[in-house]
Design a protein around this motif. Sequence first.
Motif, PDB file in Angstrom:
ATOM      1  N   PHE A  23       0.831   0.497  -6.350  1.00 29.83           N
ATOM      2  CA  PHE A  23       2.496   0.757  -6.236  1.00 29.83           C
ATOM      3  C   PHE A  23       2.967  -0.368  -5.871  1.00 29.83           C
ATOM      4  O   PHE A  23       2.672  -1.242  -5.144  1.00 29.83           O
ATOM      5  CB  PHE A  23       2.435   1.858  -5.285  1.00 29.83           C
ATOM      6  N   GLU A  24       4.438  -0.729  -6.401  1.00 29.76           N
ATOM      7  CA  GLU A  24       5.182  -1.725  -5.936  1.00 29.76           C
ATOM      8  C   GLU A  24       5.890  -1.614  -4.842  1.00 29.76           C
ATOM      9  O   GLU A  24       6.220  -2.728  -4.225  1.00 29.76           O
ATOM     10  CB  GLU A  24       6.352  -2.017  -7.245  1.00 29.76           C
ATOM     11  N   LEU A  25       5.781  -0.340  -4.293  1.00 32.91           N
ATOM     12  CA  LEU A  25       6.524  -0.150  -2.897  1.00 32.91           C
ATOM     13  C   LEU A  25       5.728   0.795  -2.340  1.00 32.91           C
ATOM     14  O   LEU A  25       5.621   1.940  -2.610  1.00 32.91           O
ATOM     15  CB  LEU A  25       8.065   0.343  -3.083  1.00 32.91           C
ATOM     16  N   ILE A  26       5.552   0.633  -0.849  1.00 32.31           N
ATOM     17  CA  ILE A  26       4.920   1.752  -0.185  1.00 32.31           C
ATOM     18  C   ILE A  26       5.622   1.970   1.159  1.00 32.31           C
ATOM     19  O   ILE A  26       5.876   0.883   1.929  1.00 32.31           O
ATOM     20  CB  ILE A  26       3.289   1.060   0.218  1.00 32.31           C
ATOM     21  N   THR A  27       5.988   3.052   1.286  1.00 32.11           N
ATOM     22  CA  THR A  27       6.813   3.433   2.438  1.00 32.11           C
ATOM     23  C   THR A  27       6.041   4.261   3.630  1.00 32.11           C
ATOM     24  O   THR A  27       5.137   4.652   3.273  1.00 32.11           O
ATOM     25  CB  THR A  27       7.990   4.345   2.099  1.00 32.11           C
TER      26      THR A  27
END
Length: 220
Positions: free
Chosen positions: A148-152
């Motif tokens: 994933f490009e972004l992990i929150t």
Amino acid sequence: MSSHPLSSALDAGLQALHLTLPPQAPTQLLAYLDLISRWNKVYNLTAIRDPREMLSQHLLDCLALVGPLDAAAGQRPADAAPWRLLDVGSGAGLPGVVLAICRPTWSVTCVDTVAKKAGFIRQVGAELGLANLNATHQRVEAMTEPPFELITSRAFASLVDFVTLSRARLAPGGQWVAMKAKLQDAEQAEVPADVVIQRVQPLQVPGLAAERCLVWLVPR
């Protein structure tokens, strides 16, 4: 949205955050809040029971993340595909469900180790028609989905656990974003040497007199 008892409070919060949402999003956000309240009577999704407190401490708290993520998305190449986003330890879907509602072009996957919480998120996606929302019941370190490009994360774990457990799921050039009440020096010092804290971004949550911040991290 006007018939909902919390519609005015949500509208005021959105204005304070300077957020522009898809036309259906406010109605979906309030329906999501109602689903949390309904499921909370049977399952312990959140310790907060009062809907108005849920609005400020959960919904508006997560909505405060949307603007910073929009700004980060604007820095990506113009031909970049919409974000694939992983929300770790999503619980009742905070912030993953909120982000999926607010930004329908983003593909959002929520992962949680509690089956009933992943099941709740799937039910939310089905009832609200969120084709871009996925939920999985497993440990993040056991996931095999493409990176994933972004992990929150929001109150998931310490920064060191957050980045260590989810690192295999981060795409090249991707970044982590952790929602925190406050970043303590001891927690910051434990971040692995091969991970850089890019910045700590203060957040102002409408109606919430408490410290909030975003911690942006990338691999070295």
